[in-house]
Design a protein around this motif. Sequence first.
Motif, PDB file in Angstrom:
ATOM      1  N   ILE A  83      -4.109  -6.008   5.899  1.00 23.63           N
ATOM      2  CA  ILE A  83      -3.954  -7.005   6.954  1.00 23.63           C
ATOM      3  C   ILE A  83      -2.624  -6.869   7.687  1.00 23.63           C
ATOM      4  O   ILE A  83      -2.583  -6.714   8.909  1.00 23.63           O
ATOM      5  N   GLU A  84      -1.529  -6.920   6.982  1.00 22.13           N
ATOM      6  CA  GLU A  84      -0.208  -6.905   7.625  1.00 22.13           C
ATOM      7  C   GLU A  84       0.088  -5.574   8.326  1.00 22.13           C
ATOM      8  O   GLU A  84       0.422  -5.556   9.506  1.00 22.13           O
ATOM      9  N   PRO A  85      -0.062  -4.435   7.660  1.00 19.70           N
ATOM     10  CA  PRO A  85       0.239  -3.170   8.342  1.00 19.70           C
ATOM     11  C   PRO A  85      -0.704  -2.858   9.510  1.00 19.70           C
ATOM     12  O   PRO A  85      -0.273  -2.295  10.516  1.00 19.70           O
ATOM     13  N   LEU A  86      -1.974  -3.196   9.390  1.00 16.83           N
ATOM     14  CA  LEU A  86      -2.879  -2.931  10.505  1.00 16.83           C
ATOM     15  C   LEU A  86      -2.473  -3.728  11.746  1.00 16.83           C
ATOM     16  O   LEU A  86      -2.489  -3.213  12.858  1.00 16.83           O
ATOM     17  N   ALA A  87      -2.088  -4.976  11.541  1.00 14.50           N
ATOM     18  CA  ALA A  87      -1.624  -5.786  12.672  1.00 14.50           C
ATOM     19  C   ALA A  87      -0.356  -5.173  13.269  1.00 14.50           C
ATOM     20  O   ALA A  87      -0.234  -5.052  14.492  1.00 14.50           O
ATOM     21  N   ASN A  88       0.569  -4.756  12.424  1.00 16.24           N
ATOM     22  CA  ASN A  88       1.802  -4.143  12.916  1.00 16.24           C
ATOM     23  C   ASN A  88       1.561  -2.783  13.569  1.00 16.24           C
ATOM     24  O   ASN A  88       2.258  -2.414  14.511  1.00 16.24           O
ATOM     25  N   THR A  89       0.585  -2.035  13.087  1.00 11.92           N
ATOM     26  CA  THR A  89       0.273  -0.735  13.666  1.00 11.92           C
ATOM     27  C   THR A  89      -0.238  -0.893  15.090  1.00 11.92           C
ATOM     28  O   THR A  89       0.164  -0.160  15.998  1.00 11.92           O
ATOM     29  N   VAL A  90      -1.111  -1.856  15.302  1.00  7.93           N
ATOM     30  CA  VAL A  90      -1.608  -2.121  16.657  1.00  7.93           C
ATOM     31  C   VAL A  90      -0.450  -2.564  17.549  1.00  7.93           C
ATOM     32  O   VAL A  90      -0.301  -2.088  18.680  1.00  7.93           O
ATOM     33  N   LEU A  91       0.386  -3.442  17.050  1.00 12.05           N
ATOM     34  CA  LEU A  91       1.539  -3.896  17.810  1.00 12.05           C
ATOM     35  C   LEU A  91       2.471  -2.742  18.142  1.00 12.05           C
ATOM     36  O   LEU A  91       2.975  -2.632  19.261  1.00 12.05           O
ATOM     37  N   TYR A  92       2.683  -1.834  17.193  1.00 12.48           N
ATOM     38  CA  TYR A  92       3.555  -0.675  17.403  1.00 12.48           C
ATOM     39  C   TYR A  92       3.056   0.199  18.556  1.00 12.48           C
ATOM     40  O   TYR A  92       3.840   0.673  19.369  1.00 12.48           O
ATOM     41  N   ILE A 115      -5.716  -7.967  -4.475  1.00 12.72           N
ATOM     42  CA  ILE A 115      -4.692  -8.651  -3.675  1.00 12.72           C
ATOM     43  C   ILE A 115      -3.818  -7.637  -2.954  1.00 12.72           C
ATOM     44  O   ILE A 115      -3.532  -7.782  -1.759  1.00 12.72           O
ATOM     45  N   ALA A 116      -3.412  -6.590  -3.651  1.00 12.00           N
ATOM     46  CA  ALA A 116      -2.576  -5.558  -3.032  1.00 12.00           C
ATOM     47  C   ALA A 116      -3.311  -4.893  -1.873  1.00 12.00           C
ATOM     48  O   ALA A 116      -2.724  -4.621  -0.818  1.00 12.00           O
ATOM     49  N   SER A 117      -4.599  -4.638  -2.024  1.00  7.44           N
ATOM     50  CA  SER A 117      -5.390  -4.027  -0.951  1.00  7.44           C
ATOM     51  C   SER A 117      -5.453  -4.937   0.267  1.00  7.44           C
ATOM     52  O   SER A 117      -5.312  -4.486   1.412  1.00  7.44           O
ATOM     53  N   GLY A 143       0.986   4.003  10.652  1.00  8.77           N
ATOM     54  CA  GLY A 143       0.063   3.093   9.986  1.00  8.77           C
ATOM     55  C   GLY A 143      -0.264   3.524   8.568  1.00  8.77           C
ATOM     56  O   GLY A 143      -0.296   2.700   7.652  1.00  8.77           O
ATOM     57  N   PHE A 144      -0.492   4.818   8.375  1.00  6.52           N
ATOM     58  CA  PHE A 144      -0.798   5.334   7.047  1.00  6.52           C
ATOM     59  C   PHE A 144       0.328   5.035   6.060  1.00  6.52           C
ATOM     60  O   PHE A 144       0.101   4.505   4.971  1.00  6.52           O
ATOM     61  N   PHE A 145       1.548   5.368   6.443  1.00  8.14           N
ATOM     62  CA  PHE A 145       2.669   5.144   5.532  1.00  8.14           C
ATOM     63  C   PHE A 145       2.975   3.667   5.346  1.00  8.14           C
ATOM     64  O   PHE A 145       3.360   3.235   4.264  1.00  8.14           O
ATOM     65  N   HIS A 146       2.770   2.893   6.383  1.00 12.33           N
ATOM     66  CA  HIS A 146       2.985   1.447   6.281  1.00 12.33           C
ATOM     67  C   HIS A 146       2.006   0.851   5.264  1.00 12.33           C
ATOM     68  O   HIS A 146       2.390   0.027   4.417  1.00 12.33           O
ATOM     69  N   ILE A 147       0.750   1.264   5.338  1.00 11.16           N
ATOM     70  CA  ILE A 147      -0.249   0.759   4.392  1.00 11.16           C
ATOM     71  C   ILE A 147       0.078   1.219   2.977  1.00 11.16           C
ATOM     72  O   ILE A 147      -0.013   0.433   2.021  1.00 11.16           O
ATOM     73  N   LEU A 148       0.475   2.459   2.822  1.00  8.83           N
ATOM     74  CA  LEU A 148       0.825   2.988   1.505  1.00  8.83           C
ATOM     75  C   LEU A 148       1.986   2.214   0.881  1.00  8.83           C
ATOM     76  O   LEU A 148       1.919   1.803  -0.284  1.00  8.83           O
ATOM     77  N   VAL A 149       3.013   1.985   1.653  1.00 11.03           N
ATOM     78  CA  VAL A 149       4.172   1.238   1.143  1.00 11.03           C
ATOM     79  C   VAL A 149       3.782  -0.214   0.861  1.00 11.03           C
ATOM     80  O   VAL A 149       4.131  -0.779  -0.182  1.00 11.03           O
ATOM     81  N   GLY A 150       3.034  -0.822   1.779  1.00 10.00           N
ATOM     82  CA  GLY A 150       2.600  -2.208   1.580  1.00 10.00           C
ATOM     83  C   GLY A 150       1.777  -2.376   0.315  1.00 10.00           C
ATOM     84  O   GLY A 150       1.981  -3.316  -0.462  1.00 10.00           O
ATOM     85  N   PHE A 151       0.845  -1.442   0.101  1.00  6.25           N
ATOM     86  CA  PHE A 151       0.022  -1.506  -1.108  1.00  6.25           C
ATOM     87  C   PHE A 151       0.881  -1.333  -2.354  1.00  6.25           C
ATOM     88  O   PHE A 151       0.733  -2.082  -3.328  1.00  6.25           O
ATOM     89  N   SER A 152       1.766  -0.372  -2.338  1.00  5.06           N
ATOM     90  CA  SER A 152       2.608  -0.092  -3.508  1.00  5.06           C
ATOM     91  C   SER A 152       3.451  -1.298  -3.896  1.00  5.06           C
ATOM     92  O   SER A 152       3.526  -1.671  -5.076  1.00  5.06           O
ATOM     93  N   ILE A 153       4.069  -1.916  -2.918  1.00  3.85           N
ATOM     94  CA  ILE A 153       4.911  -3.086  -3.195  1.00  3.85           C
ATOM     95  C   ILE A 153       4.063  -4.266  -3.670  1.00  3.85           C
ATOM     96  O   ILE A 153       4.393  -4.925  -4.658  1.00  3.85           O
ATOM     97  N   ALA A 154       2.957  -4.526  -2.970  1.00  5.01           N
ATOM     98  CA  ALA A 154       2.102  -5.657  -3.343  1.00  5.01           C
ATOM     99  C   ALA A 154       1.510  -5.456  -4.740  1.00  5.01           C
ATOM    100  O   ALA A 154       1.423  -6.405  -5.527  1.00  5.01           O
ATOM    101  N   PHE A 155       1.121  -4.228  -5.066  1.00  5.75           N
ATOM    102  CA  PHE A 155       0.562  -3.967  -6.395  1.00  5.75           C
ATOM    103  C   PHE A 155       1.632  -4.123  -7.474  1.00  5.75           C
ATOM    104  O   PHE A 155       1.374  -4.694  -8.539  1.00  5.75           O
TER     105      PHE A 155
END
Length: 78
Positions: A39-48, A32-34, A12-24
């Motif tokens: 939203i997306e990585p947290l949902a995927n982290t729970v699913l994972y 917007i990047a935050s 989850g940590f790395f997913h959020i970091l990558v998601g933020f970096s790309i969105a920013f």
Amino acid sequence: MKRDLAKTLSYGFFHILVGFSIAFALTGSFAIASGIALIEPLANTVLYFFHERVWKRLGSRREAQEESPANHHNRAPA
């Protein structure tokens, strides 16, 4: 279960970091990047987490079936 949770948090940590970096990089907007990064990585982290639990359970069932006496009876001799 502790290992699954540790893997989930790490993922989850790395997913959020990558998601933020790309969105920013794409939007130039911290807000917007935050939002995208949370939203997306947290949902995927729970699913994972649940995905890992299902795979572990399927693996346990498969091992139990392979070790059952009834299954040994049906096997051809080696």
